[in-house]
Write an enzyme that holds these catalytic residues in place. Structure first.
Site, mmCIF file in Angstrom:
data_model
loop_
_atom_site.group_PDB
_atom_site.id
_atom_site.type_symbol
_atom_site.label_atom_id
_atom_site.label_comp_id
_atom_site.label_asym_id
_atom_site.label_seq_id
_atom_site.Cartn_x
_atom_site.Cartn_y
_atom_site.Cartn_z
ATOM 1 N N GLU A 115 -14.026 35.474 -31.008
ATOM 2 C CA GLU A 115 -15.424 35.814 -31.205
ATOM 3 C C GLU A 115 -16.323 35.282 -30.096
ATOM 4 O O GLU A 115 -16.019 34.279 -29.453
ATOM 5 C CB GLU A 115 -15.905 35.338 -32.565
ATOM 6 N N CYS A 128 -22.105 32.535 -25.696
ATOM 7 C CA CYS A 128 -21.198 31.466 -26.104
ATOM 8 C C CYS A 128 -19.781 32.059 -26.085
ATOM 9 O O CYS A 128 -19.467 32.958 -26.859
ATOM 10 C CB CYS A 128 -21.606 31.012 -27.506
ATOM 11 N N CYS A 135 -7.434 26.311 -31.608
ATOM 12 C CA CYS A 135 -7.588 25.118 -30.780
ATOM 13 C C CYS A 135 -6.610 24.056 -31.281
ATOM 14 O O CYS A 135 -6.434 23.885 -32.483
ATOM 15 C CB CYS A 135 -9.023 24.591 -30.881
ATOM 16 N N SER A 240 -18.485 16.408 -26.642
ATOM 17 C CA SER A 240 -18.644 16.382 -28.098
ATOM 18 C C SER A 240 -18.263 15.002 -28.601
ATOM 19 O O SER A 240 -17.089 14.693 -28.767
ATOM 20 C CB SER A 240 -17.748 17.458 -28.724
ATOM 21 N N ASN A 316 -22.778 22.843 -39.381
ATOM 22 C CA ASN A 316 -22.610 24.156 -40.000
ATOM 23 C C ASN A 316 -21.478 24.016 -40.994
ATOM 24 O O ASN A 316 -20.318 23.970 -40.568
ATOM 25 C CB ASN A 316 -22.129 25.161 -38.949
#
Ligand code: SAH
Ligand code: SF4
Length: 371
Positions: A115, A128, A135, A240, A316
């Site tokens: 996506e 993005c 992953c 991150s 999220n």
């Protein structure tokens, strides 16, 4: 004190085999301009045809060789079978945020799903990009991590996402300006293809996305941060972090066991020293996990004195995972502690929440609906 990270009810899928380079479908978007030149010359045509093809692909954004009207049909027909232009098939497109967020689910030539999200802002249009299907890092709160790694994407499959987004933007009277590697996957675990991809989209005669408008986001693959510091292109680096201490970070971002915070910070300091670039730290804020005042102070202490910026991303929530977003007051409290300590901090709400735009979420739904 924060509660311990809840245990997952089901074990994560074991890491699947990474497809070998030769097995991946490849196309014209996988080629640099010199590589297209070589191909064109091998086919018996003059080299300048390559530059024309490049312009059609990346300036005009044509979707098929047939649209390259000043290229001889014999050359187009010779190129199409071995180096197709269409590498990804759009399966579904969803819009949110009054049409300003456009998410596309693609199928690759070998049936993988990935996506891409285009986000339109008043002053920029950002895509993005996904760099892997799934992953291997397996962060505790991430929908992509739940899948394990199916395979790396090729440079061309990343370029195809950008070209698709550039077309979507142009249809709306906009030009694509920025790229963030914040879709599915860990770009620094697909380093060579990611760097090739960046070289192609950066080309001034093509998409011409400036290096300062390209952000690579990583969970902290230390040797590759070192490699990135040596690259000639001055990209933006986002790390991150999600926790200021090793115990919690290792639970949230398992790669921290291999590259703990002190090692990560040393690599980042070298990166800043070599490039003079400000580094962003991403911090997915989770209620009762990493959002206490104590942790905010620890984070401020860790980052103080570094040329950096913190992006707080209120979590999220992912359906099958037990993590929650703090309430607005909790988010603001955390951010204000960092700001009071002199750390530049932004709270970034994700775009497209109602279309599962957080990485991996739409694909996860599509697959569970299909099964
Ligand atoms: N693998 C890279 C880039 C892709 S993820 C990385 O981890 O940096 C892009 C960002 O989204 C990362 O900061 C990641 O931690 C964050 N993220 C993943 N799942 C999230 C979720 N459910 N809510 C908020 N942020 C999330
Ligand atoms: Fe991979 Fe990034 Fe998700 Fe972690 S947050 S599992 S590194 S995509």
């Amino acid at each position: 004190m924060n509660a311990p990270v809840p245990a997952l009810s089901s074990p994560r899928p074991s890491r699947t085999r990474i497809a070998l380079r030769g097995e991946r479908p490849r196309g014209a978007y996988d080629l640099t301009l010199p590589e297209i030149e070589t191909r064109v010359i091998e086919l018996g045509f003059p080299a300048y045809r390559a530059r024309q093809i490049w312009g059609w692909a990346y300036r005009q954004l044509v979707a098929e060789y047939a649209g390259m009207t000043n290229i001889p049909a014999a050359l187009r027909d010779a190129l199409a079978p071995a180096t197709p232009l269409a590498l990804l098939e759009p399966v579904r497109t969803l819009t949110a945020d009054d049409g300003e967020t456009i998410k596309t689910l693609y199928r690759t030539g070998d049936g993988q799903m990935l996506e891409t999200v285009l986000m339109l802002y008043p002053d920029r249009a950002t895509v993005c990009v996904s760099c892997q299907v799934g992953c291997a890092v397996g962060c505790a709160f991430c929908a992509t991590g739940l899948m394990g790694l199916a395979r790396n994407l090729s440079a061309g499959e990343m370029v195809a996402q950008v070209v698709g987004a550039a077309r979507e933007a142009r249809q709306r009277g906009r030009e694509l300006t920025n790229i963030v590697m914040m879709g599915m996957g860990e770009p620094l675990q697909n380093y060579a293809e990611t760097m090739k991809f960046i070289g192609i989209v950066h080309d001034p005669d093509g998409l011409d996305i400036g290096a300062r408008r390209i952000t690579v986001s990583t969970s902290g693959i230390v040797p590759k941060i070192d490699a990135l510091a040596e690259e000639p292109l001055q990209l933006n680096l986002a790390v991150s972090l999600h926790a200021p201490g090793d115990e919690l970070r290792s639970q949230l971002v398992p790669i921290n066991r291999r590259y703990p915070i002190a090692m990560l910070m040393a690599a980042i300091d070298t990166y800043i020293e070599k490039t003079g670039r400000r580094v962003s730290f991403e911090y997915a804020l989770m209620r009762g996990i990493n959002d206490s005042e104590e942790i905010a102070h620890d984070l401020a202490a860790l980052l103080r004195g570094r040329l950096c910026h913190v992006n707080i991303i209120p979590l999220n929530p992912v359906d099958v995972l037990p993590y929650e977003r703090p309430d607005p007051a909790g988010i603001e409290r955390f951010a204000s502690i960092l700001r009071a300590a002199g750390i530049p901090t932004t709270v970034r709400y994700s775009r497209g929440l109602d279309i599962d735009a957080a990485c991996g979420q739409l694909r996860a739904k599509e697959l569970s609906a299909a099964s």
